[in-house]
Design a protein around this motif. Sequence first.
Motif, PDB file in Angstrom:
ATOM      1  N   UNK A  35      27.583  28.304  49.080  1.00  0.00           N
ATOM      2  CA  UNK A  35      28.700  29.121  49.711  1.00  0.00           C
ATOM      3  C   UNK A  35      29.937  28.378  49.457  1.00  0.00           C
ATOM      4  N   UNK A  36      29.977  27.047  49.493  1.00  0.00           N
ATOM      5  CA  UNK A  36      31.161  26.362  49.386  1.00  0.00           C
ATOM      6  C   UNK A  36      31.310  26.291  47.844  1.00  0.00           C
ATOM      7  N   UNK A  37      30.590  26.168  46.847  1.00  0.00           N
ATOM      8  CA  UNK A  37      31.010  25.950  45.611  1.00  0.00           C
ATOM      9  C   UNK A  37      31.465  27.427  44.992  1.00  0.00           C
ATOM     10  N   UNK A  38      30.736  28.576  45.601  1.00  0.00           N
ATOM     11  CA  UNK A  38      31.240  29.760  44.964  1.00  0.00           C
ATOM     12  C   UNK A  38      32.601  30.365  45.561  1.00  0.00           C
ATOM     13  N   UNK A  39      32.755  29.955  47.057  1.00  0.00           N
ATOM     14  CA  UNK A  39      34.172  30.499  47.552  1.00  0.00           C
ATOM     15  C   UNK A  39      35.467  29.607  47.186  1.00  0.00           C
ATOM     16  N   UNK A  40      34.830  28.305  47.087  1.00  0.00           N
ATOM     17  CA  UNK A  40      36.067  27.320  46.812  1.00  0.00           C
ATOM     18  C   UNK A  40      36.533  27.261  45.419  1.00  0.00           C
ATOM     19  N   UNK A  41      35.551  27.424  44.256  1.00  0.00           N
ATOM     20  CA  UNK A  41      35.612  27.288  42.996  1.00  0.00           C
ATOM     21  C   UNK A  41      35.283  28.382  42.130  1.00  0.00           C
ATOM     22  N   UNK A  42      34.143  28.864  42.005  1.00  0.00           N
ATOM     23  CA  UNK A  42      33.782  29.960  41.046  1.00  0.00           C
ATOM     24  C   UNK A  42      34.187  31.226  41.383  1.00  0.00           C
ATOM     25  N   UNK A  43      34.221  31.774  42.586  1.00  0.00           N
ATOM     26  CA  UNK A  43      34.784  32.976  42.625  1.00  0.00           C
ATOM     27  C   UNK A  43      36.367  33.035  42.344  1.00  0.00           C
ATOM     28  N   UNK A  44      37.255  32.122  42.850  1.00  0.00           N
ATOM     29  CA  UNK A  44      38.658  32.360  42.412  1.00  0.00           C
ATOM     30  C   UNK A  44      38.704  31.936  40.923  1.00  0.00           C
ATOM     31  N   UNK A  45      38.037  31.175  40.421  1.00  0.00           N
ATOM     32  CA  UNK A  45      38.083  30.763  38.803  1.00  0.00           C
ATOM     33  C   UNK A  45      37.553  32.283  38.085  1.00  0.00           C
ATOM     34  N   UNK A  46      36.716  32.966  38.599  1.00  0.00           N
ATOM     35  CA  UNK A  46      36.230  34.145  37.772  1.00  0.00           C
ATOM     36  C   UNK A  46      37.169  35.109  38.114  1.00  0.00           C
ATOM     37  N   UNK A  47      37.791  35.445  39.289  1.00  0.00           N
ATOM     38  CA  UNK A  47      38.770  36.455  39.341  1.00  0.00           C
ATOM     39  C   UNK A  47      39.893  35.990  38.512  1.00  0.00           C
ATOM     40  N   UNK A  48      40.395  34.932  38.289  1.00  0.00           N
ATOM     41  CA  UNK A  48      41.779  34.575  37.618  1.00  0.00           C
ATOM     42  C   UNK A  48      41.351  34.733  36.083  1.00  0.00           C
ATOM     43  N   UNK A  49      40.077  34.316  35.557  1.00  0.00           N
ATOM     44  CA  UNK A  49      39.867  34.337  34.334  1.00  0.00           C
ATOM     45  C   UNK A  49      39.559  35.881  33.723  1.00  0.00           C
ATOM     46  N   UNK A  50      39.127  36.593  34.813  1.00  0.00           N
ATOM     47  CA  UNK A  50      38.649  38.205  34.319  1.00  0.00           C
ATOM     48  C   UNK A  50      39.427  38.859  35.313  1.00  0.00           C
ATOM     49  N   UNK A  51      40.677  38.681  35.250  1.00  0.00           N
ATOM     50  CA  UNK A  51      41.514  39.619  36.361  1.00  0.00           C
ATOM     51  C   UNK A  51      41.799  40.827  35.940  1.00  0.00           C
ATOM     52  N   UNK A  52      41.446  41.251  34.471  1.00  0.00           N
ATOM     53  CA  UNK A  52      41.588  42.440  34.004  1.00  0.00           C
ATOM     54  C   UNK A  52      40.117  43.474  34.158  1.00  0.00           C
TER      55      UNK A  52
END
Length: 154
Positions: A35-52
């Motif tokens: 949960x920490x890894x996903x919410x702190x790193x992966x989810x924000x990075x995925x949303x930024x990288x694939x914002x479209x």
Amino acid sequence: MNHTATPEFSSAPFPGKAFMITLLINAVWINISEIFRYFAFVMPMMREAFSIVPGIAPMNVPVFLSWGVWMTVLLVTLTVFVWLYLERFGYNVRNSVVSASIFWAATFIILWLGLYNMNLATLEIMIVALPLAWLELAIAALIVNWAMPKFSQN
């Protein structure tokens, strides 16, 4: 000279109580770590990288249910694999790290390479996600290394 010696297998009963306690400790650790890894790193990075991409990394019931399945499979298979590895090669820190590294390569590297291959992950995300996943599994393996012998004696 006969080189096909039959391996010796333990006839000791399955340490059910020790395994369940170890599984519960690892359940807490893996859930916190995932949960920490996903919410702190992966989810924000995925949303930024694939914002479209609409709806990337959503937070809804189907996602949480699939996450529950993912973490349960990860928890049980990791704990079983590390326990079997340590039973065969000996309980110590080195073997814990080796078993965690093997399991990490067989799950997380394959997962992230597949995502990267399909353009569903970036190199930047992998550079963050993979070491954090390895750390999670190394700690989980160390928990098995500590807990199985400790609770098997009771």
